[in-house]
Design a protein around this motif. Structure first.
Motif, PDB file in Angstrom:
ATOM      1  N   ASP A  75      -1.784   2.262  -7.224  1.00 14.92           N
ATOM      2  CA  ASP A  75      -2.789   3.361  -7.045  1.00 14.92           C
ATOM      3  C   ASP A  75      -2.504   4.662  -7.819  1.00 14.92           C
ATOM      4  OD1 ASP A  75      -0.969   4.728  -5.236  1.00 14.92           O
ATOM      5  OD2 ASP A  75      -1.702   3.750  -3.555  1.00 14.92           O
ATOM      6  N   GLU A  76      -3.085   5.720  -7.701  1.00 13.19           N
ATOM      7  CA  GLU A  76      -2.894   6.956  -8.387  1.00 13.19           C
ATOM      8  C   GLU A  76      -1.601   7.626  -7.874  1.00 13.19           C
ATOM      9  OE1 GLU A  76      -3.229   9.794 -11.459  1.00 13.19           O
ATOM     10  OE2 GLU A  76      -4.459   7.781 -10.973  1.00 13.19           O
ATOM     11  N   ASP A 117       0.810  -1.281   0.104  1.00 14.07           N
ATOM     12  CA  ASP A 117       0.074  -0.010  -0.053  1.00 14.07           C
ATOM     13  C   ASP A 117       0.994   1.177  -0.024  1.00 14.07           C
ATOM     14  OD1 ASP A 117       1.070  -0.147   2.420  1.00 14.07           O
ATOM     15  OD2 ASP A 117      -0.939   0.056   3.498  1.00 14.07           O
TER      16      ASP A 117
END
Length: 460
Positions: free
Chosen positions: A241-242, A126
């Protein structure tokens, strides 16, 4: 058999089933015998160039799909994942990894994706930095289209070491109507580069070194002219993710900038002509040591490959702030901490010197254990007096004998300094520099004897 031999049995078998062909019928299409096709499908023989050409011609097949292992970085990419200490008890070697990929490439890819999703305690996925790095390593830090476009532009601008800054400035002025303006530190206290579209200026801090100034201009050209190419590559990134995508795009723009300053063919010729003499290459291409180190990890053009360097950057606490394995199999980059016995740490005390060391990495059973490494201090942003890091280049010791910086070095196996993957992953019992016991070890306590190291332990 060379690791570069192409064993693609499962991909060949899927193609045959997709076409609804028997082995006899497909063998006839490929102008080979059915028994030879059977050996190919069972990975008992590598694909020859002639057979690959026939596959492409007869079935309109993209040959890149034969290299299913590329998506996970091949044997080296899977070896780096299996170097995780959660798998240490299995003693998996490179031969087993190669057999796994060859016999079940989709299962290997599924394992790699599961591992990348789960990550390790030190590499949580993450974290956008980790996600971006995984994507870079999926490409082995080589982006052929960006290299080609940068080389074409360098030829168009006729860039050379004597006028590279002038050539880059002219490109900005003529194509983008932008002037370069150098501003005092008090005007740009927290910035190195700023694009002022109202004033039609690329503003640069006076604190940038000449090499960093050239790189920032090249980077601005990349952002203005390569947006479509970079966006196209980044849009294919998987499961990020972005924020990670933006970091990946930033890396790609920097990749193009470095390729513009060090065009592939000319740079590789200079490397080979000078035996990769780092000091000469810095001067010849007007680049910093860190820019040069980045570029050396990218030389993987088909038919025109350079030596497989890895590159890392560490701070005074031994933490990695950059690590690029490129085409190497450097498992030591997967650790959450660096070994204090590694010259990369002691180089802080020798500011500006090229510090070399041959190392043998404990716990590196999944790949070559002996490396020749070159470390040097660098300023964090390219501005004098800024934060200091050490950039280190590494090459398998067996490939390092021709390096200019390796002259006089003892590269024989057994003569290297033994280092670990950080104390928590190192099981060397007699290291006096140890700060922590290894994870999973059984601590031994002897009230009658105090050893020379703070922890005595055995394996589970």
């Amino acid at each position: 058999m060379s690791e570069n031999s192409l064993f693609a049995g499962p991909a060949l078998r899927r193609l045959r089933k997709r076409e609804g062909l028997t082995q006899v019928a497909m063998a006839a299409r490929l102008s080979i015998s059915p028994s030879y096709l059977n050996l190919l499908e069972r990975n008992q023989r590598p694909l020859s160039a002639r057979v690959i050409v026939q596959i492409v011609d007869q079935f309109d097949f993209d040959p890149r799909n034969l290299r299913e292992d590329e998506a996970i970085g091949g044997i080296d990419g899977l070896a780096r994942r299996l170097a995780d200490d959660r798998f240490s008890e299995f003693g998996i070697d490179r031969d087993e990894i190669g057999e796994f990929i060859a016999s079940a490439p989709h299962v290997a890819a599924a394992f790699a994706r599961l591992y990348d999703t789960a990550g390790t305690a030190a590499q949580r996925t993450d974290d956008p930095l980790i996600q971006s790095r995984v994507e870079i390593e999926r490409w082995r830090n080589h982006f052929a289209d960006l290299d080609t476009k940068a080389e074409e532009l360098a030829d168009e601008l006729r860039l050379s070491r004597s006028d590279i800054g002038v050539g880059l400035a002219e490109r900005l002025r003529e194509k983008h109507q932008l002037a370069i303006r150098i501003l005092p530190r008090e005007v740009m206290p927290d910035s190195l580069r700023r694009l002022d579209l109202h004033a039609r200026q690329l503003q640069l801090s006076e604190m940038l070194t000449p090499e960093s100034r050239n790189f920032q201009v090249a980077l601005q050209i990349a952002q203005l002219e390569q947006q479509a190419e970079v966006t196209g590559i980044a849009s294919g990134a998987q499961s990020i993710d972005e924020a990670a995508r933006k970091l990946f795009e930033r890396h790609l723009y920097g990749y193009f900038a470095a390729a513009l300053l060090m065009p592939y063919s000319r740079f590789l010729r200079a490397c080979e002509a000078t035996n990769y003499d780092l000091l000469v290459l810095q001067r010849r291409f007007s680049v910093s040591f860190e820019q040069l180190a980045h570029r050396l990890t990218t030389l993987q053009r088909v038919g025109q490959r350079g030596l497989p360097f890895f590159m890392a950057r560490i701070d005074r606490a031994g933490q990695f702030s950059k690590r690029f394995a490129g085409a190497s199999s450097a498992t030591l980059l997967e650790s959450e901490a660096s070994c204090p016995l590694w010259v990369a740490n002691s180089a802080f005390e020798r500011h500006g010197d090229l510090c070399t060391q041959s190392i043998a990495v404990e716990g590196a059973d999944a790949g070559p254990g002996d490396w020749f490494t070159i470390a040097k201090t660098v300023e964090g942003s390219g501005a004098s007096g800024d934060a200091r890091f050490v950039v280190v280049l590494g090459l398998e010791a067996g490939l390092a004998s021709s390096l200019a910086q390796a002259r006089g070095a003892d590269l024989q196996k057994g003569s290297a300094q033994k280092i670990g993957l950080g104390c928590s992953r190192c099981h060397r019992p007699s290291c006096r520099q140890r700060s922590l016991p290894p994870r999973g070890a059984v601590l031994n306590f002897d009230p009658l004897n105090r050893g020379i190291t703070p922890f005595q332990f055995g394996r589970n």
